[in-house]
Design a protein around this motif. Structure first.
Motif, PDB file in Angstrom:
ATOM      1  N   GLY A 136     -37.877  -8.990   8.551  1.00  0.00           N
ATOM      2  CA  GLY A 136     -37.988  -8.042   9.651  1.00  0.00           C
ATOM      3  C   GLY A 136     -39.420  -7.807  10.073  1.00  0.00           C
ATOM      4  O   GLY A 136     -40.369  -8.401   9.552  1.00  0.00           O
ATOM      5  N   ARG A 137     -39.582  -6.936  11.046  1.00  0.00           N
ATOM      6  CA  ARG A 137     -40.918  -6.614  11.544  1.00  0.00           C
ATOM      7  C   ARG A 137     -41.022  -5.109  11.783  1.00  0.00           C
ATOM      8  O   ARG A 137     -40.018  -4.405  11.897  1.00  0.00           O
ATOM      9  CB  ARG A 137     -41.213  -7.369  12.841  1.00  0.00           C
ATOM     10  CG  ARG A 137     -40.186  -7.123  13.941  1.00  0.00           C
ATOM     11  CD  ARG A 137     -40.370  -8.101  15.093  1.00  0.00           C
ATOM     12  NE  ARG A 137     -39.255  -8.038  16.036  1.00  0.00           N
ATOM     13  CZ  ARG A 137     -39.220  -7.276  17.114  1.00  0.00           C
ATOM     14  NH1 ARG A 137     -40.260  -6.478  17.409  1.00  0.00           N
ATOM     15  NH2 ARG A 137     -38.185  -7.281  17.927  1.00  0.00           N
ATOM     16  N   ARG A 138     -42.230  -4.645  11.839  1.00  0.00           N
ATOM     17  CA  ARG A 138     -42.505  -3.235  12.108  1.00  0.00           C
ATOM     18  C   ARG A 138     -42.995  -3.068  13.533  1.00  0.00           C
ATOM     19  O   ARG A 138     -43.737  -3.904  14.059  1.00  0.00           O
ATOM     20  CB  ARG A 138     -43.566  -2.713  11.143  1.00  0.00           C
ATOM     21  CG  ARG A 138     -43.127  -2.654   9.688  1.00  0.00           C
ATOM     22  CD  ARG A 138     -42.253  -1.448   9.439  1.00  0.00           C
ATOM     23  NE  ARG A 138     -41.917  -1.284   8.020  1.00  0.00           N
ATOM     24  CZ  ARG A 138     -41.227  -0.274   7.538  1.00  0.00           C
ATOM     25  NH1 ARG A 138     -40.787   0.674   8.360  1.00  0.00           N
ATOM     26  NH2 ARG A 138     -40.954  -0.191   6.253  1.00  0.00           N
ATOM     27  N   ILE A 139     -42.558  -1.990  14.149  1.00  0.00           N
ATOM     28  CA  ILE A 139     -43.011  -1.637  15.490  1.00  0.00           C
ATOM     29  C   ILE A 139     -43.638  -0.252  15.416  1.00  0.00           C
ATOM     30  O   ILE A 139     -43.066   0.664  14.814  1.00  0.00           O
ATOM     31  CB  ILE A 139     -41.835  -1.636  16.495  1.00  0.00           C
ATOM     32  CG1 ILE A 139     -41.276  -3.042  16.646  1.00  0.00           C
ATOM     33  CG2 ILE A 139     -42.281  -1.096  17.848  1.00  0.00           C
ATOM     34  CD1 ILE A 139     -40.113  -3.126  17.622  1.00  0.00           C
ATOM     35  N   ALA A 140     -44.791  -0.102  15.990  1.00  0.00           N
ATOM     36  CA  ALA A 140     -45.500   1.176  15.940  1.00  0.00           C
ATOM     37  C   ALA A 140     -44.635   2.295  16.505  1.00  0.00           C
ATOM     38  O   ALA A 140     -44.028   2.148  17.574  1.00  0.00           O
ATOM     39  CB  ALA A 140     -46.814   1.072  16.721  1.00  0.00           C
ATOM     40  N   GLY A 141     -44.575   3.403  15.773  1.00  0.00           N
ATOM     41  CA  GLY A 141     -43.835   4.565  16.213  1.00  0.00           C
ATOM     42  C   GLY A 141     -42.374   4.571  15.827  1.00  0.00           C
ATOM     43  O   GLY A 141     -41.662   5.534  16.134  1.00  0.00           O
ATOM     44  N   ILE A 142     -41.910   3.513  15.169  1.00  0.00           N
ATOM     45  CA  ILE A 142     -40.511   3.437  14.743  1.00  0.00           C
ATOM     46  C   ILE A 142     -40.475   3.331  13.220  1.00  0.00           C
ATOM     47  O   ILE A 142     -40.986   2.366  12.641  1.00  0.00           O
ATOM     48  CB  ILE A 142     -39.790   2.228  15.373  1.00  0.00           C
ATOM     49  CG1 ILE A 142     -39.761   2.371  16.887  1.00  0.00           C
ATOM     50  CG2 ILE A 142     -38.365   2.096  14.830  1.00  0.00           C
ATOM     51  CD1 ILE A 142     -39.117   1.207  17.598  1.00  0.00           C
ATOM     52  N   ASP A 143     -39.883   4.332  12.599  1.00  0.00           N
ATOM     53  CA  ASP A 143     -39.820   4.387  11.140  1.00  0.00           C
ATOM     54  C   ASP A 143     -38.627   3.574  10.636  1.00  0.00           C
ATOM     55  O   ASP A 143     -37.686   4.103  10.047  1.00  0.00           O
ATOM     56  CB  ASP A 143     -39.707   5.847  10.677  1.00  0.00           C
ATOM     57  CG  ASP A 143     -39.709   5.972   9.161  1.00  0.00           C
ATOM     58  OD1 ASP A 143     -40.210   5.057   8.489  1.00  0.00           O
ATOM     59  OD2 ASP A 143     -39.192   6.991   8.660  1.00  0.00           O
ATOM     60  N   ALA A 144     -38.662   2.283  10.893  1.00  0.00           N
ATOM     61  CA  ALA A 144     -37.568   1.401  10.486  1.00  0.00           C
ATOM     62  C   ALA A 144     -38.044  -0.038  10.539  1.00  0.00           C
ATOM     63  O   ALA A 144     -39.068  -0.364  11.167  1.00  0.00           O
ATOM     64  CB  ALA A 144     -36.349   1.591  11.384  1.00  0.00           C
ATOM     65  N   ILE A 145     -37.293  -0.900   9.883  1.00  0.00           N
ATOM     66  CA  ILE A 145     -37.524  -2.345   9.947  1.00  0.00           C
ATOM     67  C   ILE A 145     -36.648  -2.912  11.053  1.00  0.00           C
ATOM     68  O   ILE A 145     -35.450  -2.634  11.116  1.00  0.00           O
ATOM     69  CB  ILE A 145     -37.184  -3.011   8.600  1.00  0.00           C
ATOM     70  CG1 ILE A 145     -38.086  -2.452   7.498  1.00  0.00           C
ATOM     71  CG2 ILE A 145     -37.312  -4.521   8.694  1.00  0.00           C
ATOM     72  CD1 ILE A 145     -37.662  -2.858   6.109  1.00  0.00           C
ATOM     73  N   VAL A 146     -37.238  -3.689  11.929  1.00  0.00           N
ATOM     74  CA  VAL A 146     -36.519  -4.242  13.068  1.00  0.00           C
ATOM     75  C   VAL A 146     -36.150  -5.690  12.776  1.00  0.00           C
ATOM     76  O   VAL A 146     -37.011  -6.506  12.433  1.00  0.00           O
ATOM     77  CB  VAL A 146     -37.360  -4.155  14.353  1.00  0.00           C
ATOM     78  CG1 VAL A 146     -36.599  -4.764  15.536  1.00  0.00           C
ATOM     79  CG2 VAL A 146     -37.732  -2.707  14.650  1.00  0.00           C
TER      80      VAL A 146
END
Length: 319
Positions: A136-146
């Motif tokens: 997965g990847r991280r997106i700034a401002g989202i507290d989750a793995i995408v």
């Protein structure tokens, strides 16, 4: 052994009468947290009654291990034999002794199977969490793995650390407020340790598949835990936002042993969020669930005390 017999009888009553009563009181989710508490109380009271019965039988056998077998049987069921005529008492003695021995055997088998299943589920979920962090990847401002996936899904999985997972399709389907509400829902699962609780109940249900108390609890507790997470998210983001986020993700698949916003009873939860129960109904259900939980929780202790005092039919033995 009279206390052991009474505990087994009590556990039988709860196992038979508990599921329909708790489903009737808690299924609608008027008070989901109290509903979960009531189910846990029923499961704990039955398993603790089995454990208590095993302890009492073990102590009695150890204390009287040097006496002849006939004397052991006589002492175990002396009070019962005094009430039931002598010849009928022999049959009851054998049946109750077999019941006690079977309960001890089942207890240890269940403990072993639950432990093995819990370890297996723990290994699976920790591996899943580890893999999501890798792919997965991280997106700034989202507290989750995408995760890049065409399915709309959001879920949490136990690990070290725990992981909240959102698919790219889910991000496209949700606006920012809805996404925050869905993430709050998943955080409520993690902070409430819902994953661990459900894993334990699933282990019990898999180990005792013929007992309605455990199999029904698996389904009902999963449903109520989702409602608890809905309420937690709604307190911060509003029921309407949680509802629209829930509907936007409905139909998306979830991995095994994960908890997600659209995993269980989506339509019932949506109706519950759209039309909350009146205050009078909530107060009545809370009172009934509180009373039921109190009675179930105190049951094993009260049963044992009544047996020791001689009030119950299977009261103390004349040694």
């Amino acid at each position: 052994m009279s206390v052991a017999t009474c505990l087994l009888l009590y556990s039988f009553v709860v196992a038979v009468l508990g599921p329909p009563l708790l489903v009737r009181l808690a299924h609608s989710g008027v008070a989901p947290r109290l509903g979960v508490t009531a189910w846990i109380a029923a499961l704990a009271s039955v398993t603790l009654s089995w454990a208590g019965a095993a302890v009492f039988v073990g102590v009695e056998l150890a204390r009287m291990g040097t006496r002849p077998g006939r004397e052991l049987l006589d002492s175990c069921f002396a009070s019962l034999r005094e009430i039931v005529t002598g010849r009928a008492g022999v049959v009851l003695q054998a049946g109750l002794l077999m019941l006690s021995a079977a309960a001890i055997l089942v207890l240890f088998l269940v403990i072993g199977r639950v432990c093995r299943r819990m370890l297996s589920m723990r290994s699976h979920t920790h591996g899943h969490a580890r893999m999501t962090r890798i792919v997965g990847r991280r997106i700034a401002g989202i507290d989750a793995i995408v995760l890049n996936a065409p399915q709309r899904a959001a879920y949490c999985v136990a690990g070290r650390p725990n992981a909240i997972v959102v698919t790219s399709a889910a991000l496209d389907a949700l606006d920012r407020r809805q996404l925050d509400a869905v993430l709050a829902h998943e955080r409520a699962h993690l902070s409430g340790r819902h994953l661990q609780l459900l894993a334990l109940i699933r282990g019990l249900a898999a180990s005792l598949p013929r007992m309605a108390l455990f199999t029904t609890a698996e389904t009902e507790v999963a449903r109520l835990l989702e409602m608890c997470a809905d309420d937690s998210a709604a307190r911060t983001h509003g029921s309407r936002t949680v509802l629209t986020g829930l509907l936007a993700l409905s139909g998306g698949p979830l991995p095994t042993d994960a908890l997600g916003a659209t995993g269980v009873a989506v339509l019932d939860r949506a109706q519950r969020l759209a039309a909350p129960s009146p205050p009078t109904d909530r107060a009545r259900v809370r009172a009934l669930l509180t009373a039921t939980t109190t009675l179930i929780t105190a049951g094993p202790l009260v049963t044992a005390l009544l047996a020791v005092s001689g009030v119950m039919l299977c009261g103390p033995m004349a040694l």
